[in-house]
Motif scaffolding. Structure first.
Motif, PDB file in Angstrom:
ATOM      1  N   THR A  13       0.807  -1.226   0.000  1.00 30.19           N
ATOM      2  CA  THR A  13       0.000   0.000   0.000  1.00 30.19           C
ATOM      3  C   THR A  13       0.836   1.271   0.000  1.00 30.19           C
ATOM      4  O   THR A  13       0.289   2.366  -0.131  1.00 30.19           O
ATOM      5  CB  THR A  13      -0.932   0.022   1.221  1.00 30.19           C
ATOM      6  N   ASP A  87      -7.644   3.017  -3.270  1.00 31.51           N
ATOM      7  CA  ASP A  87      -6.477   2.639  -4.071  1.00 31.51           C
ATOM      8  C   ASP A  87      -5.675   1.545  -3.370  1.00 31.51           C
ATOM      9  O   ASP A  87      -5.215   0.587  -4.002  1.00 31.51           O
ATOM     10  CB  ASP A  87      -5.585   3.853  -4.320  1.00 31.51           C
ATOM     11  N   GLN A  90      -7.406  -1.813  -3.684  1.00 28.19           N
ATOM     12  CA  GLN A  90      -7.230  -2.365  -5.025  1.00 28.19           C
ATOM     13  C   GLN A  90      -5.802  -2.853  -5.248  1.00 28.19           C
ATOM     14  O   GLN A  90      -5.584  -3.879  -5.909  1.00 28.19           O
ATOM     15  CB  GLN A  90      -7.609  -1.309  -6.062  1.00 28.19           C
ATOM     16  N   GLU A  91      -4.832  -2.164  -4.678  1.00 28.03           N
ATOM     17  CA  GLU A  91      -3.434  -2.594  -4.808  1.00 28.03           C
ATOM     18  C   GLU A  91      -3.201  -3.934  -4.097  1.00 28.03           C
ATOM     19  O   GLU A  91      -2.466  -4.800  -4.590  1.00 28.03           O
ATOM     20  CB  GLU A  91      -2.505  -1.521  -4.245  1.00 28.03           C
ATOM     21  N   ILE A 175      -6.339  -4.656 -12.504  1.00 24.34           N
ATOM     22  CA  ILE A 175      -6.279  -5.386 -11.237  1.00 24.34           C
ATOM     23  C   ILE A 175      -6.478  -6.874 -11.481  1.00 24.34           C
ATOM     24  O   ILE A 175      -5.758  -7.725 -10.962  1.00 24.34           O
ATOM     25  CB  ILE A 175      -7.361  -4.869 -10.259  1.00 24.34           C
TER      26      ILE A 175
END
Length: 826
Positions: A13, A87, A90-91, A175
């Motif tokens: 992250t 974000d 999703q990472e 993703i």
């Protein structure tokens, strides 16, 4: 999922943390503290940081929060601060996806993606353990959630990618990194957000940006925009691998659907789908194409489609008192409304074809034009059309004879128009975007058939998750295999869920079982042309009533059999029975020692036909050596009884069944060629042992709301008998549910309800109509009107309530009273 460590999450992250303790692992990720966060990382999306105390209290091990979030004093949960929590989420999902080298199919399209996903999941599951998108988890939050469910047991995955603006599919595809991409159709859904169909085409093509080199892009053959695509160095375009002809829709049998012929080169294969809509043939061809590419033989793939588990409220059917309903309101677009109208138009009926349409949302500046176009399209498709939405004037201009409701009046005006408008033999289409909540229209009409004047909205509702019911049915079907008939047991009003709702959810079944004649009469209107077995032998005075009907009836007594045959003979008809054999339950049925004598009586009953023979295991959910031995004994006794009776009758009995729910998985029980699950269909486990064989989803959630909140000082006595005295100042919430609703009074001062995802203890004696709960420690602070769950299947389960009450989950749900409205959710 497999564990990720604190340090790995920190690196993925690119966050920072003030925590400097020993490294540790988490078992998963959760974005909602109302769910199970024990041992997981809580990702605080949006303003989720205000739920940190709740996450900590429920056992989360760490939280990922915004760098700019304030944290309530006293929170000691390890925190990772990031620039943007979405974000970061999703990472994490993208990193997790990279750990798995499996076929991963991503689907998008203006219409048909969910249906194609359902079909493809069924096909791939014939060979692979397959992870698939559930519910509406196809957006920027749902896709990562699905990916994070991947573990080493999965051999394939099917993910649906949705959008409502340009760029969204691009980010999701990067993703997901699919190995195969599928685009079902380019239409006008979300045109108000994107701008034009050409821009929609470009947005859907963003799915290719997640593909690696030498991937496959499979597209719909008849779509104009997709037809211009050519292969590139990055991906090969595949279209038209399979074709269809002889498309026919039907709604005359127990299983409505569509049939057609598939052409693969010179080869032809018949195919049947348990769903309406000629447009679904194209969805099937896409799913079959992917299945063949991934190694499923085409005949086997076609067979899987015959009974695949469909997502709810997409051209789904129900029959109530000789009125047929097509429920098509999961979501909507101009193209899907037209397809639904085509479907309505295709059926013959002695009544009228009625369309009740809700506004299609997200059309922006195109809304007026497209709603007028839909109205014009309905001419000749529907005899009567009702419409509710902001563009009701535009709709009226396209079809002047339509009946439109002023959107400002919400649904009350619509309800007033339709309350007496539906008659027997009508076919009613209900369609609209998800936000229009057109399910309320069906609920109104369903209640209207039960009562001449539906009353005020109930304070308490039992939410019945239709998707969960379908999932559980599909799981059982997967376990027992194609050659075993499933006879859902919907006694006790569908184990409290509403037998009407359950029957619609299990629409693929050819048989249903109920307890008695009254239950059979009540449910027969909802499942016409389906065989209903009265599973307990009726009383003698009911014989004449049985003979007047067409139900199957359980028989385990020679005298009853003789009287039933006489009643049938007087009416010159044949009555079908299932013989019950008592192999050790010591309840109903022919004793094993009397089977030969019973069979000889039966052989002389010319007006009785034997459709089945069954027994009931007494200890199928018990696994001690003694219990397993007794189950094996019952199996052996039943097999001998079958042989003995068939030899005397001189013919084979078509259906043999011994297994209810738990017995299906018991090693000493025998499945034969029919099973009759009940409790497990509703998502509950009768014993721990079967959890290794089947994954169930609880379908019922009982909810009400806080009616008052009061602050009481220390020393205050609460409720009848002063059995609870406040030891400190408390906030108490008064909740309008009590033992007259089926809540066990033994939960007084012992149980808890769920508020804001936390357990609020029951204090004082439960009253007839009210229960008092302690909400002092609920965070965020509880307020009047907040939802209260008696059980939510996460924080408080049916099984836990049963344990607290010293009973079984069966009793908890079957005693829920009709005071609580049964509401379909999906």
């Amino acid at each position: 999922m497999e564990p990720l460590t604190f340090q790995e999450i920190l690196t993925i992250t690119k966050g920072f943390s003030e925590f400097h303790g020993a490294n540790f692992s988490v078992s998963g990720f959760e974005t909602d503290t109302r769910r199970d966060v024990l041992g997981k990382a809580f990702v605080a999306l949006n303003d989720g940081a205000k739920y940190l105390r709740s996450a900590e209290k429920k056992g989360a091990l760490l939280a990922v929060i915004s760098a700019y979030s304030d944290v309530e004093a006293g929170v000691i949960l390890p925190l990772i601060r990031v620039e943007n929590t979405l974000d970061a989420f999703q990472e994490i999902a993208a990193f997790w996806r990279g750990r798995f080298d499996i076929p991963l199919v991503a689907l998008t399209g203006s219409n048909g993606k969910t249906t194609t996903k359902d079909m493809l999941t069924a096909i791939l599951s014939a060979k692979y353990k397959t992870l698939a998108t559930e519910n509406n988890y196809n957006n920027h939050i749902g896709v990562p959630k699905t990916l994070l469910k991947l573990n080493n047991s999965y051999e394939a995955a099917v993910l649906e990618l949705g959008m409502n603006h340009s760029g969204e599919i691009r980010s999701l595809a990067k993703i997901v990194k699919p190995t195969i991409a599928v685009i079902t159709k380019i239409g006008s859904a979300h045109i108000g957000e994107v701008g034009s169909e050409e821009e929609i085409f470009k947005a859907k093509m963003e799915i290719t940006e997640g593909l690696i080199n030498h991937s496959l892009l499979i597209v719909s053959e008849p779509d104009d925009k997709l037809s211009r695509l050519n292969s590139t160095e990055k991906y090969e375009v595949i279209r038209g691998k399979l074709r269809a002809s002889d498309i026919k829709q039907y709604w005359t049998d127990a299983i409505p659907g569509i049939s057609f012929v598939i052409h693969e080169g010179e080869n032809k294969y018949p195919c049947e789908l348990p769903v309406f809509g000629a447009h679904n043939v194209n969805n099937a061809l896409l799913a079959l194409t992917v299945g063949v590419i991934l190694g499923i033989p085409l005949p086997e793939a076609i067979e899987e489609l015959r009974s695949y588990t469909r997502s709810s409220m997409r051209l789904e059917t129900a029959v109530l008192h000789n009125v047929k309903y097509i429920k098509d309101y999961y979501n909507s677009s101009p193209d899907s409304v037209k397809a639904a109208l085509d479907t309505l138009s295709a059926f013959e009926t002695d009544g009228r074809k009625i369309a009740i349409l809700g506004e299609v949302t997200e059309l922006g500046a195109y809304s007026a034009e497209l709603h007028r176009e839909i109205a014009e399209y309905s001419i000749g498709k529907a005899d009567i059309v009702y419409f509710i939405g902001e563009d009701y004037n535009s709709f009226k201009s396209g079809r002047p004879d339509s009946k439109v409701a002023d959107y400002c009046g919400k649904k009350d005006e619509l309800f007033a128009m339709i309350k007496d408008a539906i008659s027997e033999n009508d076919i009613v289409l209900i369609n609209g975007s998800n936000g229009m909540k057109m399910g309320e229209v069906f609920e109104f009409l369903r209640k209207r058939t039960e009562s001449a004047a539906p009353g005020a909205p109930p304070q308490t509702t039992l939410r019945v998750d239709v998707a969960a019911l379908k999932h559980n049915y599909g799981e059982i079907k997967r376990y027992v295999g194609k050659n075993v008939e499933i006879m859902p047991v919907i006694k006790a009003d569908g184990y409290g869920s509403s037998a009407d709702i359950a029957a619609s959810a299990f629409a693929g079944a050819k048989y249903f079982a109920v307890a008695d004649l009254q239950e059979a009469d009540k449910i027969s209107h909802a499942i016409p042309n389906t065989k209903i077995l009265i599973i307990y032998q009726p009383l003698p005075f009911e014989i004449d009533a049985i003979a007047e009907r067409e139900y199957l009836v359980s028989v385990g007594d020679a005298d009853f059999l003789t009287a039933l045959n006489l009643a049938a003979k007087k009416r010159r008809k044949i009555i079908n029975i299932h013989i019950e054999v008592d192999t050790g339950m010591s309840r109903l049925g022919v004793l094993a020692k009397d089977c030969a004598a019973f069979a000889k009586v039966l052989r002389g009953c010319e007006n009785i036909a034997v459709d089945g023979i069954f027994t009931h295991y007494s200890s199928a959910d018990m696994y001690s050596p003694e219990d397993l031995e007794f189950t094996a004994l019952q199996t052996a006794v039943f097999k001998r009884a079958i042989v003995e009776i068939e030899e005397i009758l001189g013919r084979e009995i078509p259906h043999k069944h011994a297994c209810a729910g738990a017995a299906i998985f018991n090693p000493e029980a025998e499945i034969f060629n029919m099973v009759r699950p009940g409790y497990i269909l509703y998502g509950y486990y009768p014993c721990e042992e079967i959890k290794e064989f089947i994954s169930l989803k609880p379908a019922l959630k009982l909810v009400t709301a806080i009616s008052q909140i009061k602050e009481y000082p220390a020393g205050t006595n609460i409720s009848y008998g002063r059995s609870f005295t406040a030891s400190k100042t408390i906030r108490a919430a008064i909740v309008p549910i009590g033992y007259s609703d089926g809540i066990y009074r033994s939960l007084s001062n012992t149980g808890a309800f769920v508020v804001n995802g936390l357990l609020a203890p029951i204090i004082g004696k439960i009253c007839m109509d009210y229960t008092i709960i302690d909400v002092t420690d609920i965070s965020p602070e509880a307020k009047v009107g907040d939802e209260v769950a008696i059980f939510d299947n996460v924080n408080m389960t049916v099984e836990r309530i049963a344990e607290l009450c010293g009973t079984i989950g069966y009793e908890i749900i079957s005693k829920l009273r009709d005071k609580a409205d049964r509401i379909e959710v999906y």
